[in-house]
Write an enzyme that holds these catalytic residues in place. Structure first.
Site, mmCIF file in Angstrom:
data_model
loop_
_atom_site.group_PDB
_atom_site.id
_atom_site.type_symbol
_atom_site.label_atom_id
_atom_site.label_comp_id
_atom_site.label_asym_id
_atom_site.label_seq_id
_atom_site.Cartn_x
_atom_site.Cartn_y
_atom_site.Cartn_z
ATOM 1 N N CYS A 69 -5.314 -2.703 6.397
ATOM 2 C CA CYS A 69 -6.069 -1.495 6.049
ATOM 3 C C CYS A 69 -7.483 -1.774 5.551
ATOM 4 O O CYS A 69 -8.428 -1.136 5.970
ATOM 5 C CB CYS A 69 -5.300 -0.656 5.034
ATOM 6 N N CYS A 122 0.839 -1.204 0.000
ATOM 7 C CA CYS A 122 0.000 0.000 0.000
ATOM 8 C C CYS A 122 0.876 1.256 0.000
ATOM 9 O O CYS A 122 0.603 2.216 -0.721
ATOM 10 C CB CYS A 122 -0.920 -0.013 1.217
#
Length: 359
Positions: free
Chosen positions: A197, A100
């Protein structure tokens, strides 16, 4: 510094809130941007995401900076989530936070920052940058050793680091909360987010089963004797104790069982008894997909320290770089639960050299 434009990734948490505040106090022209990376698929998650956006907006209003939202869900799905699924399907345990940072925060977001005319990107990571004698930028551990996040940032290169500011990298976490409270930021006592996340606080097994079909199979001990059944190899990680469902095996002592190895070919999970069982330890590993912060490895063969997981204490080792760019790492002491798919990250003192993916 005057008129230098900094775009801060504001997540609705305390770290990014204080990062934005400090930059404003230092005289930068600051804009806060909330990145939406995942389309919520359940009510709890939707509420949590809505709260994060509201908190991010409130913080920006309180500091007196513009607030924007950007949607990266398509990029996230293509460049992070699909890779995550491929890795799990192959029996490995990936680290989506590293991907990410590489694909979203310091690539897609950085491009967006350029569109906004920003000079710098800033995030609430516990990390620092330092200019080396040769003019290159070093990635340096955060001052708060317990919170240092360079493990997740090792894929960043020179170009990204030159455009990045980590405002809280030289501050202790407790002090960050103090600053937030003193400045009446709504996030001062918000608890730190945990979990991946896009999964948030949800049950991992339940989440993964929505995207990947699981194939049940047998659990064997190190001698090949069946001692139980597993729900699908992808649900287990090396060194795991919880959730194996092995209890009271006939003629065995009441000692906890741990996942030691995945036999992908036969869909068998191999488990052993005892936290310090020899099968849970290895003295060497091989890693691929290397990223070096300086652009290249320090040498073909060098000594340094390494971590095979976040928050592990630095472990002394020797690294040998192969012709294909992969590395062989030999540790001074055997390491417990080295996990394929996770990353090994290298350090000399407080400088992060880079890292790669364990195979």
């Amino acid at each position: 510094m005057e008129n230098k434009k900094v775009i801060v990734g504001i997540s609705g948490g305390v770290d990014s809130s204080v990062s934005a505040l400090l930059l404003k106090q230092q005289g930068y022209d600051v804009t806060g941007v909330f990145m939406k990376n995942w389309e919520e698929d359940d009510t709890d998650e939707f509420c949590s995401a809505e709260q994060d956006i509201a908190d991010a907006q409130a913080v920006c209003d309180s500091i007196g900076i513009p607030f924007k939202k950007i949607n990266f869900t398509a990029e996230y799905w293509d460049n992070v989530f699909e890779h995550f699924l491929i890795e799990y399907k192959a029996g490995r345990t990936p680290n989506p936070d590293i991907l990410c940072n590489k694909e979203i925060k310091f690539k897609a977001f950085l491009s967006y920052v350029h569109l906004l005319g920003g000079d710098y990107i800033a995030t609430g990571h516990y990390a620092q940058t330092r200019l080396a004698a040769d003019g290159s930028v070093q990635l340096v551990k955060g001052l708060d050793d317990n919170k240092d996040q360079t493990y997740f940032l090792y894929t960043l290169g020179q170009e990204q680091l030159r455009q990045t500011i980590f405002p809280i990298g030289n501050i202790e976490k407790s002090k960050v909360r103090e600053i937030a409270k003193e400045n009446n930021l709504v996030t001062f006592d918000k608890k730190d987010s945990t979990g991946i996340c896009f999964i948030g606080e949800r049950k991992f097994k339940e989440f993964l089963s929505k995207y990947l079909p699981a194939q049940k199979g047998e659990i064997h001990d190190e001698n090949g004797i069946k001692i139980g059944m597993h729900d699908g190899l992808m649900y287990y990680t090396i060194g795991q104790r919880q959730g194996l469902g092995i209890g009271g095996v006939k003629d065995r002592p009441e000692v906890p069982w741990f996942a030691a190895k995945k036999d992908l070919e036969n869909n068998v999970l191999i488990a052993v008894q005892g936290h310090d069982h020899p099968l849970l330890f290895k003295q060497s590993l091989q890693a691929i997909e290397l990223s070096w912060v300086a652009g290249m490895a320090p040498a073909d063969k060098f000594r340094c320290a390494a971590k095979v997981r976040y928050r592990q204490k630095d472990q002394s080792c020797e690294v040998e770089v192969n012709q294909d760019g992969s590395v062989n790492v030999t540790f001074d002491q055997p390491q417990r639960a080295i996990t394929p798919g996770q990353s090994v990250v290298f350090y000399i003192d407080d400088v992060c050299l880079g890292g790669g993916v364990i195979i």
